[in-house]
Design an enzyme around this catalytic site. Structure first.
Site, PDB file in Angstrom:
ATOM      1  N   CYS A 140       3.119   8.494   1.663  1.00  0.00           N
ATOM      2  CA  CYS A 140       3.640   7.506   2.602  1.00  0.00           C
ATOM      3  C   CYS A 140       3.929   6.229   1.808  1.00  0.00           C
ATOM      4  O   CYS A 140       3.035   5.644   1.206  1.00  0.00           O
ATOM      5  CB  CYS A 140       2.586   7.281   3.689  1.00  0.00           C
ATOM      6  SG  CYS A 140       3.106   6.135   4.951  1.00  0.00           S
ATOM      7  N   CYS A 186       6.139  -5.372  15.937  1.00  0.00           N
ATOM      8  CA  CYS A 186       5.717  -4.419  16.979  1.00  0.00           C
ATOM      9  C   CYS A 186       4.286  -4.767  17.375  1.00  0.00           C
ATOM     10  O   CYS A 186       3.436  -5.018  16.529  1.00  0.00           O
ATOM     11  CB  CYS A 186       5.803  -2.981  16.472  1.00  0.00           C
ATOM     12  SG  CYS A 186       7.497  -2.489  16.084  1.00  0.00           S
ATOM     13  N   CYS A 246       6.330  -6.901   7.406  1.00  0.00           N
ATOM     14  CA  CYS A 246       7.402  -6.401   8.266  1.00  0.00           C
ATOM     15  C   CYS A 246       7.811  -7.503   9.226  1.00  0.00           C
ATOM     16  O   CYS A 246       6.972  -8.255   9.716  1.00  0.00           O
ATOM     17  CB  CYS A 246       6.930  -5.182   9.049  1.00  0.00           C
ATOM     18  SG  CYS A 246       8.259  -4.376   9.965  1.00  0.00           S
ATOM     19  N   CYS A 249       1.040  -2.876  15.864  1.00  0.00           N
ATOM     20  CA  CYS A 249       1.030  -2.531  14.441  1.00  0.00           C
ATOM     21  C   CYS A 249       0.426  -3.666  13.626  1.00  0.00           C
ATOM     22  O   CYS A 249       0.857  -4.815  13.737  1.00  0.00           O
ATOM     23  CB  CYS A 249       2.453  -2.251  13.977  1.00  0.00           C
ATOM     24  SG  CYS A 249       2.565  -1.887  12.221  1.00  0.00           S
ATOM     25  N   CYS A 255      -1.801   5.311  10.190  1.00  0.00           N
ATOM     26  CA  CYS A 255      -0.566   4.641  10.619  1.00  0.00           C
ATOM     27  C   CYS A 255      -0.883   3.281  11.220  1.00  0.00           C
ATOM     28  O   CYS A 255      -1.782   3.166  12.053  1.00  0.00           O
ATOM     29  CB  CYS A 255       0.134   5.416  11.717  1.00  0.00           C
ATOM     30  SG  CYS A 255       0.579   7.069  11.296  1.00  0.00           S
ATOM     31  N   GLU A 278       0.820  -1.207   0.000  1.00  0.00           N
ATOM     32  CA  GLU A 278       0.000   0.000   0.000  1.00  0.00           C
ATOM     33  C   GLU A 278       0.858   1.262   0.000  1.00  0.00           C
ATOM     34  O   GLU A 278       1.949   1.291   0.566  1.00  0.00           O
ATOM     35  CB  GLU A 278      -0.886   0.022   1.251  1.00  0.00           C
ATOM     36  CG  GLU A 278      -1.730  -1.231   1.361  1.00  0.00           C
ATOM     37  CD  GLU A 278      -2.809  -1.140   2.449  1.00  0.00           C
ATOM     38  OE1 GLU A 278      -3.613  -2.063   2.523  1.00  0.00           O
ATOM     39  OE2 GLU A 278      -2.828  -0.161   3.211  1.00  0.00           O
TER      40      GLU A 278
HETATM   41  N1  SAH Z   1       9.209   0.295  10.551  1.00  0.00           N
HETATM   42  C1  SAH Z   1       9.333   1.724  10.476  1.00  0.00           C
HETATM   43  C2  SAH Z   1       8.426   2.335   9.447  1.00  0.00           C
HETATM   44  C3  SAH Z   1       6.948   2.241   9.762  1.00  0.00           C
HETATM   45  S1  SAH Z   1       6.416   3.840  10.119  1.00  0.00           S
HETATM   46  C4  SAH Z   1       9.133   2.316  11.853  1.00  0.00           C
HETATM   47  O1  SAH Z   1       8.775   1.578  12.764  1.00  0.00           O
HETATM   48  O2  SAH Z   1       9.384   3.497  12.040  1.00  0.00           O
HETATM   49  C5  SAH Z   1       4.839   3.608  10.723  1.00  0.00           C
HETATM   50  C6  SAH Z   1       4.635   4.377  12.019  1.00  0.00           C
HETATM   51  O3  SAH Z   1       3.309   4.129  12.513  1.00  0.00           O
HETATM   52  C7  SAH Z   1       5.582   3.885  13.089  1.00  0.00           C
HETATM   53  O4  SAH Z   1       5.960   4.915  13.942  1.00  0.00           O
HETATM   54  C8  SAH Z   1       4.702   2.902  13.818  1.00  0.00           C
HETATM   55  O5  SAH Z   1       5.201   2.632  15.090  1.00  0.00           O
HETATM   56  C9  SAH Z   1       3.369   3.607  13.820  1.00  0.00           C
HETATM   57  N2  SAH Z   1       2.248   2.709  14.039  1.00  0.00           N
HETATM   58  C10 SAH Z   1       2.189   1.408  13.794  1.00  0.00           C
HETATM   59  N3  SAH Z   1       0.988   0.895  14.152  1.00  0.00           N
HETATM   60  C11 SAH Z   1       0.271   1.924  14.626  1.00  0.00           C
HETATM   61  C12 SAH Z   1      -1.048   2.038  15.118  1.00  0.00           C
HETATM   62  N4  SAH Z   1      -1.870   0.985  15.168  1.00  0.00           N
HETATM   63  N5  SAH Z   1      -1.459   3.251  15.508  1.00  0.00           N
HETATM   64  C13 SAH Z   1      -0.648   4.324  15.413  1.00  0.00           C
HETATM   65  N6  SAH Z   1       0.608   4.275  14.950  1.00  0.00           N
HETATM   66  C14 SAH Z   1       1.070   3.086  14.561  1.00  0.00           C
END
Ligand code: SAH
Length: 384
Positions: free
Chosen positions: A124, A135, A131, A138, A359, A111
């Protein structure tokens, strides 16, 4: 929410791949293109001509490149091709956010999201299929991991978005910023991401300044050092916790590179930049987990001496996540404490909610090779 008719395969790929040794010119940065032209006995300056055709004029048919001789155009047809991803869904949110599901040749789907804001338009971009970092909050992480995207697959997201936004013919619908904050951990796909960023910043391609391209990382420390060595650009770090115990749980890569090392790497990165820019820190607001005033105070201590732009992200819920978004009150209180300490702090607005473009909601459709998807599908009890 609106669905826009996806393009046909013909529009995405004009040049057909001739043989397996042919090169996809879409994925070559300036140096790569210069080497390519030298390898077919041509002058290096052809690189910038072809870059302009592809990235600035959106031309993917060699026969239209009329400042190249007929002979050269034919040679290009034989030795190379220009292939974009295929748009399989094109969704427009009520708030103007537009999301594309893009199909890869192997059937996986990734996406990319365009987010219009006052005076700017941010794309974005994804860097991997899924991934591997897992985390806990996420949804991309929950899907598991399949593979790295090639440079061409990364830059194709920018190429397609530029073309499709141009076709809207509406003011303000232009890419002014790119954030590598889509699916994947960009620093675990280092070479391809760096080449793609170079194309984004090249004046003969997208010409974005170093302040307008951001790579976001969950904290892969050695790669942060390498990034600082090879390119001058913005870095975002997904922090989310102020102590190792909590961060190990939320961002498991922290077990390998704990906070002390991560903070030291941030300081080294800033020192290497020509224009002592700031690091963006992302901090997802999870109710009762990391949103109390004492967390804010710990954060201030942790980031002391690092020029910081703090991005508080209200958690975007998804089914089965087990987390809740912090209340508006908790977020305002948290923000106030940070701001009172002199830290520039913004609360990121949730965009494209109606099309699942926020995000951590990017999920695509991937064939998981880590088998994580299965693990989550099984009942939690009785597993340990
Ligand atoms: N792997 C990289 C790039 C992904 S950026 C990183 O971790 O930075 C995507 C951003 O959205 C990251 O800061 C991630 O932690 C955040 N994110 C992931 N899941 C989310 C959620 N459910 N709600 C809000 N932010 C989230």
């Amino acid at each position: 929410m609106n669905t826009i008719q996806p393009q046909t395969e013909d529009q995405a790929t004009v040049q057909v791949k001739i043989d397996s040794s042919a090169t996809n010119l879409l994925g070559l940065d300036r140096t790569g293109l210069e080497e390519f032209f030298e390898s077919i006995g041509e002058k290096k300056f052809r690189a910038t001509q072809v870059m302009k055709w592809i990235h600035q004029l959106g031309v993917v048919d060699f026969q239209e490149m009329n400042n190249l001789s007929k002979g050269l155009r034919n040679r290009l047809v034989e030795s190379s091709y220009i292939q974009n991803l295929q748009v399989s869904e094109d969704l427009l949110s009520n708030d103007g956010t537009r999301k594309w599901l893009l199909k890869l040749p192997d059937g996986n789907v990734i996406e990319a999201v365009f987010i219009p804001e006052d005076g700017r338009g941010t794309l974005c971009v994804s860097s991997q299929v899924g991934c591997a970092l897992d985390c806990s909050f996420c949804s991309t992480g929950r899907q598991g991991f399949n593979r790295n995207l090639t440079t061409a697959e990364i830059i194709s997201q920018v190429w397609l978005a530029s073309q499709l936004l141009d076709e809207e013919k509406k003011p303000g619908r232009k890419i002014t910023n790119v954030v590598m904050m889509g699916m994947g951990e960009p620093l675990l796909n280092f070479n391809n991401v760096v080449a793609a960023v170079r194309i984004m910043m090249d004046d003969f391609a997208y010409g974005l300044s170093k302040r307008r391209v951001t790579v976001s990382t969950a904290g892969v420390v050695p790669a942060m050092d390498r990034l600082g060595d090879v390119i001058d650009m913005r870095l975002a770090v997904s922090l989310h916790a102020t102590n190792d115990e909590l961060r190990n749980e939320l961002v498991p890569v922290n077990k390998k590179y704990p906070l002390k090392e991560l903070m030291a790497a941030c300081r080294r990165f800033i020192d290497k930049q020509n224009s002592r820019s700031r690091i963006t820190f992302e901090y997802v607001m999870l109710e009762g987990i990391n949103d109390r005033p004492e967390h804010a105070r710990e954060l201030i201590k942790l980031l002391e001496g690092i020029p910081t732009l703090m991005n508080l992200i209200p958690f975007n819920p998804f089914e089965g996540s087990g987390y809740r978004t912090s209340s508006n009150n908790a977020i305002s209180r948290f923000r106030q404490i940070l701001q009172d300490s002199g830290m520039t702090t913004v609360v990121r607005k949730t965009r494209g909610d109606d099309i699942d473009a926020a995000c951590g909601q990017l999920a695509g459709k991937i064939e998981d090779k880590s088998r994580r998807h299965r693990r989550f599908a099984e009942p939690r009890f009785g597993m340990e």
